[in-house]
Design an enzyme around this catalytic site. Structure first.
Site, PDB file in Angstrom:
ATOM      1  N   TYR A   1      42.814  35.681  32.110  1.00 28.57           N
ATOM      2  CA  TYR A   1      43.847  36.074  31.427  1.00 28.57           C
ATOM      3  C   TYR A   1      44.739  34.968  30.965  1.00 28.57           C
ATOM      4  O   TYR A   1      46.023  35.444  30.440  1.00 28.57           O
ATOM      5  CB  TYR A   1      44.626  37.233  32.258  1.00 28.57           C
ATOM      6  CG  TYR A   1      44.086  38.484  32.457  1.00 28.57           C
ATOM      7  CD1 TYR A   1      42.876  38.652  32.226  1.00 28.57           C
ATOM      8  CD2 TYR A   1      44.638  39.568  32.554  1.00 28.57           C
ATOM      9  CE1 TYR A   1      42.046  39.917  32.506  1.00 28.57           C
ATOM     10  CE2 TYR A   1      44.183  40.759  32.633  1.00 28.57           C
ATOM     11  CZ  TYR A   1      42.809  41.145  32.518  1.00 28.57           C
ATOM     12  OH  TYR A   1      42.117  42.097  32.677  1.00 28.57           O
TER      13      TYR A   1
ATOM     14  N   ASP B   1      32.011  44.480  43.183  1.00 24.89           N
ATOM     15  CA  ASP B   1      30.906  45.525  42.831  1.00 24.89           C
ATOM     16  C   ASP B   1      30.976  46.653  44.053  1.00 24.89           C
ATOM     17  O   ASP B   1      30.985  47.757  44.188  1.00 24.89           O
ATOM     18  CB  ASP B   1      29.356  45.426  42.533  1.00 24.89           C
ATOM     19  CG  ASP B   1      28.706  44.120  43.198  1.00 24.89           C
ATOM     20  OD1 ASP B   1      29.733  43.724  44.268  1.00 24.89           O
ATOM     21  OD2 ASP B   1      27.792  43.895  43.230  1.00 24.89           O
TER      22      ASP B   1
ATOM     23  N   ASP C   1      42.853  50.476  38.094  1.00 20.94           N
ATOM     24  CA  ASP C   1      42.810  51.633  37.275  1.00 20.94           C
ATOM     25  C   ASP C   1      41.947  52.505  37.809  1.00 20.94           C
ATOM     26  O   ASP C   1      42.234  53.803  37.859  1.00 20.94           O
ATOM     27  CB  ASP C   1      42.273  51.237  35.738  1.00 20.94           C
ATOM     28  CG  ASP C   1      43.276  50.975  34.763  1.00 20.94           C
ATOM     29  OD1 ASP C   1      44.360  50.442  35.243  1.00 20.94           O
ATOM     30  OD2 ASP C   1      43.216  51.186  33.642  1.00 20.94           O
TER      31      ASP C   1
END
Ligand code: ATP
Length: 338
Positions: A123, A203, A231
């Site tokens: 980011y 994962d 999220d």
């Protein structure tokens, strides 16, 4: 008196800001905690009006305040929140996911918090075109990894729940970057012998958040994985409308909903203001800790109990299975705060 700056944002931002402003006014008028609120502009509308998504005047006012509340902004999000996180060195992104009653959730008794490193990883905007390819640079440093690991262990200690930190990474593939992150967390874990430490590939974590969300306490992870997993965790407990977040540094903190500007429902009075109201709850907890002020803790508890009570009684916005408007929902919360 606490000086609070508030960015009203884009999309549903102004609607959920109105709800939070009413909550803060209620606290100021009824709970003996004085709040001076400064409404500020940033985001898409501000960019169109002034040519800058984050005007200097907004940044200066934020710096002079005790804490900042930020509603979501639209397309210009990176020019607002990423800049604020970097400028104010808000290195820890804290995203709790907690079960509320009467909610379309994937499990009961979920009470976890994701501690996401907020300053590096993919980011930092270091992306380049090289020939016919595009390349992004991923930066992970020992300093930032240890700093966020410490924050996670402190959080597990203070929460005093399962007393466990799960370090989430993908070091079997990204051996250098995630290898460093995992090693740094492991090293810090030695300073906290009373807190259990485990490691999990991202994962597997994504799967376990669905399969057994109640088994997590504190998850510590890098920026991108934290963004995605939080999220997911929000949806596991009932959706983005209920999910608050804190961006915390050593001297300042900014609180915002996990969700974005949700332009699809903007202006329809359908937005769930809980995410932003619960962000204000996190702000009062932080102010309480920073200033050793028990009144702030009491206010935070009042806010959370009020939201809990409202959804338990079946007052809900559309996203969580009800038909109340943003304002009707907020008024119910306010009636329980007084
Ligand atoms: P971003 O990329 O900035 O996260 P996005 O448009 O991908 O934004 P969000 O704005 O976070 O996604 O929201 C996704 C969907 O969830 C929205 O389209 C909206 O329908 C729903 N949603 C998000 N927040 C709320 C809320 N507070 N109340 C009700 N529904 C919401």
């Amino acid at each position: 008196m606490y000086r609070i700056s508030l960015i009203t944002g884009d999309g549903i931002g102004p609607e959920i800001s109105d709800a939070v402003i009413d909550v803060l006014q209620t606290i100021n008028d009824n709970l003996g905690l004085k709040i001076e609120l400064k409404k500020l502009e940033a985001g898409d509308t501000t960019l169109r009006k002034t040519g800058r998504a984050l005007p200097d005047s907004t940044l200066e006012t934020i710096k002079k305040s005790d804490a900042c509340l930020k509603a979501p902004v639209g397309e210009s999000a990176a020019d607002v929140i990423v800049v604020l996180r970097r400028t104010l060195d808000l290195y820890a992104n804290i995203r709790p996911a907690k079960s509320y009653p009467n909610m379309p959730a994937l499990g009961e008794n979920i009470d976890l918090v994701i501690v996401r490193e907020n300053t590096e990883d993919l980011y930092t905007g270091m992306e380049f075109d090289i020939g016919d390819s595009a390349v992004a640079l991923r930066t992970i440093s020992e300093k930032a990894s240890k700093r966020i690991a410490k924050y996670a262990f402190k959080t597990a200690t203070q929460r005093n729940k399962q007393r466990r930190v799960t370090c989430v990474h993908k070091s079997n593939v990204m051996r250098k970057t995630d290898g460093l992150f995992a090693r740094s967390c492991q090293e810090i874990s030695n300073d906290y012998p009373d807190i259990a430490f485990e490691q999990m590939y991202v994962d597997a974590c994504a799967m376990n958040l669905i399969r057994q969300p109640g088994s997590f306490d504190v998850i510590v992870t890098t920026n991108l994985f934290g963004d995605i997993l939080s999220d997911e965790a929000a949806q596991v407990v009932g959706g983005l409308g209920m999910a608050p977040t804190a961006n915390i540094g050593d001297n300042f903190a900014l609180f915002e909903p996990v969700h974005g500007a949700a332009f699809d429902i903007a202006g329809k009075h359908a937005a769930n203001p809980s995410s932003f109201i619960l962000s204000a709850k996190m702000m009062f907890e932080w102010l309480g800790m920073k200033n050793n002020d028990d009144r702030c803790y009491a206010v935070a508890k009042k806010i959370e109990d009020a939201v809990y009570g409202v959804v338990r009684d079946g007052t809900k916005t559309k996203d969580i299975g009800g038909n109340k408007t943003t304002k009707e929902f907020a008024q119910q919360v306010i009636s329980k705060i007084i």
